[in-house]
Design an enzyme around this catalytic site. Structure first.
Site, PDB file in Angstrom:
ATOM      1  N   HIS A 380     -50.902 -59.498  47.549  1.00 36.67           N
ATOM      2  CA  HIS A 380     -51.297 -60.894  47.368  1.00 36.67           C
ATOM      3  C   HIS A 380     -52.632 -60.906  46.632  1.00 36.67           C
ATOM      4  O   HIS A 380     -53.660 -60.519  47.196  1.00 36.67           O
ATOM      5  CB  HIS A 380     -51.418 -61.605  48.719  1.00 36.67           C
ATOM      6  CG  HIS A 380     -50.111 -61.775  49.420  1.00 36.67           C
ATOM      7  ND1 HIS A 380     -50.001 -61.854  50.800  1.00 36.67           N
ATOM      8  CD2 HIS A 380     -48.840 -61.873  48.943  1.00 36.67           C
ATOM      9  CE1 HIS A 380     -48.741 -62.007  51.131  1.00 36.67           C
ATOM     10  NE2 HIS A 380     -48.006 -62.012  50.019  1.00 36.67           N
ATOM     11  N   GLU A 383     -56.156 -62.239  48.005  1.00 37.41           N
ATOM     12  CA  GLU A 383     -56.707 -61.678  49.233  1.00 37.41           C
ATOM     13  C   GLU A 383     -57.554 -60.454  48.890  1.00 37.41           C
ATOM     14  O   GLU A 383     -57.197 -59.306  49.153  1.00 37.41           O
ATOM     15  CB  GLU A 383     -55.569 -61.332  50.198  1.00 37.41           C
ATOM     16  CG  GLU A 383     -54.781 -62.566  50.616  1.00 37.41           C
ATOM     17  CD  GLU A 383     -53.516 -62.257  51.385  1.00 37.41           C
ATOM     18  OE1 GLU A 383     -53.228 -61.057  51.602  1.00 37.41           O
ATOM     19  OE2 GLU A 383     -52.814 -63.204  51.784  1.00 37.41           O
ATOM     20  N   HIS A 476     -54.190 -56.904  53.850  1.00 31.93           N
ATOM     21  CA  HIS A 476     -54.056 -58.315  53.488  1.00 31.93           C
ATOM     22  C   HIS A 476     -55.303 -59.088  53.914  1.00 31.93           C
ATOM     23  O   HIS A 476     -56.219 -58.543  54.537  1.00 31.93           O
ATOM     24  CB  HIS A 476     -52.824 -58.926  54.163  1.00 31.93           C
ATOM     25  CG  HIS A 476     -51.525 -58.525  53.546  1.00 31.93           C
ATOM     26  ND1 HIS A 476     -50.731 -59.390  52.831  1.00 31.93           N
ATOM     27  CD2 HIS A 476     -50.887 -57.330  53.526  1.00 31.93           C
ATOM     28  CE1 HIS A 476     -49.655 -58.749  52.400  1.00 31.93           C
ATOM     29  NE2 HIS A 476     -49.721 -57.499  52.820  1.00 31.93           N
ATOM     30  N   GLU A 548     -54.424 -57.561  58.641  1.00 26.15           N
ATOM     31  CA  GLU A 548     -54.924 -58.874  58.241  1.00 26.15           C
ATOM     32  C   GLU A 548     -56.423 -58.946  58.522  1.00 26.15           C
ATOM     33  O   GLU A 548     -56.855 -58.760  59.661  1.00 26.15           O
ATOM     34  CB  GLU A 548     -54.200 -59.981  59.026  1.00 26.15           C
ATOM     35  CG  GLU A 548     -52.700 -60.048  58.803  1.00 26.15           C
ATOM     36  CD  GLU A 548     -52.328 -60.760  57.518  1.00 26.15           C
ATOM     37  OE1 GLU A 548     -53.251 -61.247  56.828  1.00 26.15           O
ATOM     38  OE2 GLU A 548     -51.126 -60.845  57.211  1.00 26.15           O
TER      39      GLU A 548
END
Length: 819
Positions: A380, A383, A476, A548
């Site tokens: 992504h 990010e 991420h 994350e």
């Protein structure tokens, strides 16, 4: 002009057969159009005379190899051939990013210094009196910046080039009327930049519109733009009017980032958190489609006539990555154990790099015994916090630290630091140039449309054939939760029950002020089947994770209510290495301690769930049979986007590939059986017939119930049941009575099976009934205590490599954030 050559042309009249053939061949394939009346020899001589005039300006040519300058004119040289080999050129310049041909790109090089704030940067504390500005729009305001021809979902990517769109770069900002004109000058046509429009609605107030991901109408979240012509001691207000997420960390006080070039050049001050009167709210101007949300904040610039940047998070561009990789490739020490290769080319032709990091083995047996660890980031593109964690990991693993050398001795690291370079370059938040979220297409068969993830999955598949992959982790960022945490996959194999949770628990002990174990989730949802985490888990990697990291900061320990800096994220890359050593320590006391603690935490969670349902249940002896997926909530709180399927222009391609796959798939023919196998099958069928005939007998009832009913323990254990079946196969002769020529009756068979099962249960059950009284934190919140490091022995691998000189202790990452 050339009299000697003109005389030669008059004398030479016979055509060259080869030249004539090539002329017609190129004309047939469309590379040359024109009359064929002239002989090929004349064509060749004319081109030799007027190469700089006729050939380069002729509209008959259709070559793509000629270079164009900024004005669109053809230069008298061919472009360089593509790098067809998988080696990184450490001597030449960096590969210039390739942009879609629709994108205008300014020629300036944007560079920012790295800087660690001397004091913690606390969240903004909302007062409740923040102003909610009314959205005016360009009808009542003045457009001071606007991008032209932004590709949307109605179009798709066709081609790319270095520098993007051909021709002269337009000045999109307004022209200042004089030194007293205080209009801000906006710009975002640089690497990773994102701003589509700026409208001046008051003297010092601007409404901003972000560009959605290219070739889509979604994912407006990442922003990164430049402003010039600033005024000091004046309060400006910026309002972004088209954000798409209903929830955001800005609601709890996260601040935007600002960078001043004057501060950077004079005081070496880099990115810092700035902003007041921060408010995140719904946009009332609803167009009947998807709702928009607004982010507003006020700012005072530190200098007059300054150049400043604003960003959603600390940018990390494709050029930043290439500079880092170039330094590693040029290092005579690091290049010995870090091999840099090209994994593939992206859709736009940008290189996707693959690093293989390991110390050279002394013997082939030692090399084959090494396990693998696979790490990836930036699938992504918006990010960027994933890149900072990756940089911290690479800084440490490439250092001369003894722990880093030990990790390189026992592991082979496969690292893809930037999976989606196209999206990073153009400033997308989530998608590639295919207009789709790559982290929903890891099962794709479209190699040409999704090359980055297709080649990554194929690389890991080949790696699994060579050696065991101990861990896979994809880095991420998260826009709605604080701290750093992992998403994993619940293991259904009872032999490795809860083992996938040991690594996250160890990481929370090593980084208690950043990593939250209680924010981790291990549920596998159907909508996440196309993610890298689930696909790699299905391929056989037990410890498969998505890491994350928040865009905001921490709610734990000493860092509570403060923003994360790049140094904090880089320190987590170090902690990943530290936790790997703890996880693989030959002394299994740490592992078993964490496993026992996990079982106790799970018991508490089960009791809590039953209490919420208003039920009292004695879980003694049966609590471990409860499905973990029923206990955990879904990961819908993640920054997930549902898969939109394939773009329209790729549907036919996927259908054709599937049809070809079915067409060429060979049917498996049933192999012929030998006489011994046929006899065995015949005896089996006779045995089943005898059992059916005696089904109504009293002594046969127990046998029938034994075949039909199985304990819940075996229902939840695939490996245990399969191992039982394997153990039963050698006893077929015993059941059939072949050794003594007799046949066992159903009652004797039932007694034999029950006896064997009882013995096997007694042997296997103690392995799962581990005592649940480990050393653990008695804090009722279950979060690690602040400023605490587990009192684990640090003598990981007592056996030291012989003949190795004592390495210098790694200093660069051990700052105030490291243990």
């Amino acid at each position: 002009m050339f009299p000697a050559l003109q005389t030669e042309l008059k004398q030479q009249t016979l055509p060259d057969p080869y030249e004539d053939f090539m002329y017609h061949h190129l004309q047939y394939y469309g590379y040359f159009k024109g009359p064929t009346c002239l002989s090929s020899t004349v064509h060749r001589q004319i081109e030799a005379v007027s190469r700089d005039s006729l050939m380069l300006t002729s509209p008959l040519l259709k070559s793509r190899q000629l270079l164009h300058d900024d004005l669109g004119e053809v230069n008298s040289r061919l472009r360089e051939p593509r790098d067809l080999f998988a080696f990184f050129s450490s001597s030449g310049p960096l590969q210039a990013p390739r942009w879609p041909i629709e994108c205008e790109v300014i020629k300036e090089n944007i560079h920012h210094i790295e800087w660690v704030p001397p004091q913690p940067e606390y969240f903004y504390q909302p007062t409740g009196n923040e102003k909610v500005p009314e959205i005016v729009g360009e009808e009542k305001g003045t457009v001071v910046y606007q991008l032209d021809s932004v590709p949307t979902e109605d179009s798709y990517f066709t081609s790319s080039r270095v520098g993007g769109k051909r021709g002269i770069i337009k000045e999109l900002a307004v022209t200042l009327q004089g030194p007293e004109d205080n209009t801000l000058l906006f710009e975002s046509r640089f690497e990773s930049g994102n701003l589509q429009k700026a409208v001046r609605v008051n003297t010092y107030e601007y409404e901003l519109t972000l560009r959605t991901d290219l070739y889509t109408n979604k994912h407006a979240q990442w922003f990164y733009f430049r402003v010039q012509n600033t005024r000091k001691d004046v309060t400006y207000r910026f309002t972004i009017v088209n954000l798409l997420k209903p929830k955001s960390l800005y609601t709890i006080g996260m601040k935007p980032l600002m960078y001043s070039q004057l501060d950077a050049s004079t005081h070496s001050v880099g990115w810092r958190r700035e902003g007041n009167e921060i408010r995140y709210y719904r946009n009332n101007t609803d167009d009947g489609q998807q709702p928009f949300y607004c982010l507003t904040w006020t700012i005072q610039f530190p200098h007059d006539q300054d150049t400043c940047f604003f960003a959603h998070f600390y940018p990390y561009t494709y050029t930043d990555l290439q500079c880092f990789l170039l330094s590693a490739a040029n290092s005579p020490v690091q290049s010995q154990f870090c091999k840099l290769r090209t994994l593939c080319r992206s859709l736009a032709g940008n290189t996707v790099y693959l690093l293989t990091i390991t110390n050279p083995a002394r013997t082939p047996q030692e090399a084959a015994a090494k396990k693998a660890v696979v790490l990836t980031a930036r699938v992504h593109p918006g990010e960027s916090n994933g890149s900072w964690i990756m940089k911290g990991f690479l800084d440490f693993i490439l250092s001369n630290s003894p722990d880093a050398q030990l990790l390189r001795d026992i592991f082979v690291f496969k690292v893809v630091p930037m999976l989606n370079p196209d999206g990073v370059i153009v400033g997308n938040y989530r998608c590639s140039l295919a207009g789709r979220d790559l982290n929903r297409h890891y099962k794709t068969i479209l190699k040409e449309s999704f090359p980055c993830i297709w080649h990554t999955r194929n690389m890991i598949k080949r790696l699994l054939e060579e050696r065991e992959v101990l861990l896979y982790c994809d880095f991420h960022g998260h826009s709605r939760k604080s701290n750093i945490f992992l998403y994993g996959c619940n293991n259904k194999d009872r032999k490795f029950w809860l083992h996938e949770r040991v690594f996250p628990l160890m990481l929370s002990k090593n980084a208690p002020d950043k990593f939250s174990f209680h924010s981790c989730n291990f549920k596998v949802q159907k909508c996440k089947e196309g993610t890298g985490r689930v696909v790699m888990w299905r391929m056989g990697i037990l410890n498969s994770y998505t890491m994350e990291s928040t865009f905001g900061g921490s709610t734990l320990g000493n860092k509570r209510d403060t923003h994360f800096t790049p140094e904090d994220l880089k320190s987590l890359g170090y902690h990943v290495c530290d936790t790997l050593l703890d996880f693989c320590d030959p002394d299994r006391s740490k592992f078993m301690q964490c496993l026992a603690e996990l079982k106790e935490l799970l018991q508490q969670e089960i009791h809590k769930k039953f209490k919420e349902l208003g039920q009292d249940m004695d879980l003694e002896g049966s609590w471990s049979d409860i499905s973990l997926s029923d206990i955990e909530s879904s990961t819908s709180g993640s920054d997930s986007s549902l898969s939109d399927g394939l773009p329209r222009h790729l549907l036919n391609t996927a259908h054709e590939l599937n049809q070809k796959k079915k067409m060429y798939k060979k049917k498996k023919r049933k192999p012929l059986q030998s006489r011994k196998q046929r006899n065995k099958q015949y005896q089996k069928s006779n045995l089943m017939q005898e059992s059916k005939l005696t089904e109504d007998a009293p002594e046969g009832a127990g046998f029938a119930s034994t075949l039909q009913k199985q304990p819940a323990f075996f229902k939840n254990s695939e490996n245990t049941s399969s191992s039982m079946m394997k153990n039963e196969k050698p006893r077929l002769n015993e059941l059939n009575g072949r050794d003594n020529g007799t046949s066992l009756g159903p009652s004797k068979m039932t007694t034999l099976i029950l006896t064997k099962n009882k013995e096997r249960m007694q042997r296997e059950k103690p392995g799962f009934t581990v005592s649940c009284s480990p050393k653990r934190n008695t804090n009722p919140s279950q979060e690690p205590a602040p400023d605490t490091k587990p009192n684990w022995p640090r003598n990981r691998y007592p056996a030291t490599k012989g003949g190795r000189t004592t390495a210098v202790v790694y200093p660069s990452l051990h700052i105030y954030t490291y243990p």
